[in-house]
Scaffold this motif. Structure first.
Motif, PDB file in Angstrom:
ATOM      1  N   TYR A 148       3.387   0.205   7.207  1.00  0.00           N
ATOM      2  CA  TYR A 148       4.011   1.178   6.308  1.00  0.00           C
ATOM      3  C   TYR A 148       5.268   1.778   6.936  1.00  0.00           C
TER       4      TYR A 148
ATOM      5  N   LYS B 282       0.818  -1.215   0.000  1.00  0.00           N
ATOM      6  CA  LYS B 282       0.000   0.000   0.000  1.00  0.00           C
ATOM      7  C   LYS B 282       0.850   1.263   0.000  1.00  0.00           C
ATOM      8  N   LYS B 283       0.328   2.283  -0.682  1.00  0.00           N
ATOM      9  CA  LYS B 283       0.965   3.595  -0.718  1.00  0.00           C
ATOM     10  C   LYS B 283       0.469   4.425   0.457  1.00  0.00           C
TER      11      LYS B 283
ATOM     12  N   GLU C 136      -2.273  -0.958   9.161  1.00  0.00           N
ATOM     13  CA  GLU C 136      -1.599  -0.617   7.906  1.00  0.00           C
ATOM     14  C   GLU C 136      -0.550   0.477   8.119  1.00  0.00           C
TER      15      GLU C 136
ATOM     16  N   GLU D  69      -3.121   5.383   0.630  1.00  0.00           N
ATOM     17  CA  GLU D  69      -4.066   4.263   0.700  1.00  0.00           C
ATOM     18  C   GLU D  69      -4.242   3.725   2.119  1.00  0.00           C
TER      19      GLU D  69
END
Length: 339
Positions: A207, A193-194, A203, A197
């Motif tokens: 990240y 995922k960016k 998440e 996102e």
């Protein structure tokens, strides 16, 4: 020597062994660890933890010892082993299982120690000793692994699923044999995922483990208190000279030899496959023998050199001298040195 790359970096890499223990394994920062565990294990509510020794000895002086990255226990006696794994190791799941044997066996030793202490007090008071009678009641042991690669799963495993949790279940009914052993893996290799996102705290943690070292400022998406603390602790400008030295030193002592060992295994397998193919094509016993030998040599050499080059370039970026890199990897300096 001055490291030009690190001086350009604003935040330290969380997968660095020194950095990981500095943030998640210290008493003054345990609020960050608690926040992390509560997100990764959302079925638990951890309020406080106590750090316990990370080095565990075997039953005898000849047994192998285990050294965990971080080990802690919460108020309900649940034990956590938190490990980072930078490079793929073929038997890392077996290694994790082996590690759990230490805190499990330790529970028996603690029970015996408590019993011995009780009897000592009874002897002091002139009372009769009581026999040791442990009922084998175990407290849960949970392994949390942060992996900088992807695990090989069964074919139906979704490519984008980066979180797994394993327990001991009955084959057909999935009835739990015990809830006292659990393995949780976070696969950074599957997390794609960016920044824009990101939706959940889970998440966000993933990240940051993968990307914080490339950031210049703290993005607005990381608004939670634990992330504010994390960015402050990871800021290289806040390091003392000694912390900076320890941070750099860890890069030079990463899992080089374990990764190389796995690369050799994979190279042997590739070489064996090449040899079989060549042998079948020849259709002769001598062709098979020659093919196996040549394929093994070619695969092993290719696998070792490819991995050695990768590691050499990483160590070069992190500031290790070219002479030391050449010594560790067996490569000529002109094979990995760049302008």
């Amino acid at each position: 020597m001055e490291n030009k790359v690190i001086t350009k970096q604003v935040y330290a890499e969380l997968l660095n062994d020194f950095m990981f223990k500095r943030i998640f394994g210290s008493e003054e920062n345990k609020d960050v660890l608690i926040a992390f565990l509560n997100v990764m294990l959302d079925d638990l509510d951890i309020v406080d933890v106590t750090f316990i020794p990370t080095e565990h000895l075997g039953g005898t002086e000849h047994d192998r010892k285990a050294v965990f990255d971080i080990s802690c226990r919460c108020s309900d006696s649940r034990t956590f082993i938190i490990e980072i794994q930078r490079g793929y190791q073929k038997y890392f799941r077996d290694r994790a299982l082996f590690y759990t044997s230490y805190p499990i066996n330790e529970q028996g030793r603690l029970a015996k120690g408590s019993h011995d202490k009780l009897n000592q007090e009874r002897r002091t008071q002139g009372m009769e000793e009581v026999p040791f009678d442990w009922d084998y009641k175990l407290n849960p042991v949970i392994v949390v692994g942060i992996l900088n690669f992807s695990i090989k799963h069964e074919k139906e495993w979704p490519e984008g699923r980066f979180h797994s949790s394993y327990r001991i279940r009955e084959d057909l009914t999935h009835e739990p044999m015990t809830e006292n052993l659990r393995f949780v893996y976070l696969e950074l290799g599957r997390f794609k995922k960016k920044l824009w996102e990101l939706e959940t705290r889970f998440e966000k943690w993933m990240y940051l483990f993968k990307n914080i070292q490339d950031m210049i400022v703290r993005p607005d998406v990381f608004i939670e208190n634990e992330f504010e603390r994390l960015f402050t602790l990871a800021r290289i400008a806040n390091f003392t000279a000694e912390e900076m030295e320890d941070y750099m030193h860890t890069f030079k002592q990463c899992d080089y030899y374990n990764v190389i060992r796995t690369a050799e295994e994979e190279a042997r397998e590739r070489g064996h496959a090449i040899g079989l193919a060549e042998g079948r094509a020849e259709g002769r016993a001598e062709g098979l023998t020659e093919g196996l030998a040549e394929g093994l040599a070619e695969g092993l050499a290719e696998g070792k050199k490819e991995m050695a080059l990768s590691i050499a370039k990483k160590l070069l970026v992190e500031g290790m001298t070219v002479q030391k890199i050449s010594e560790l990897t067996g490569l000529d300096i002109d094979e990995f040195q760049t302008e």
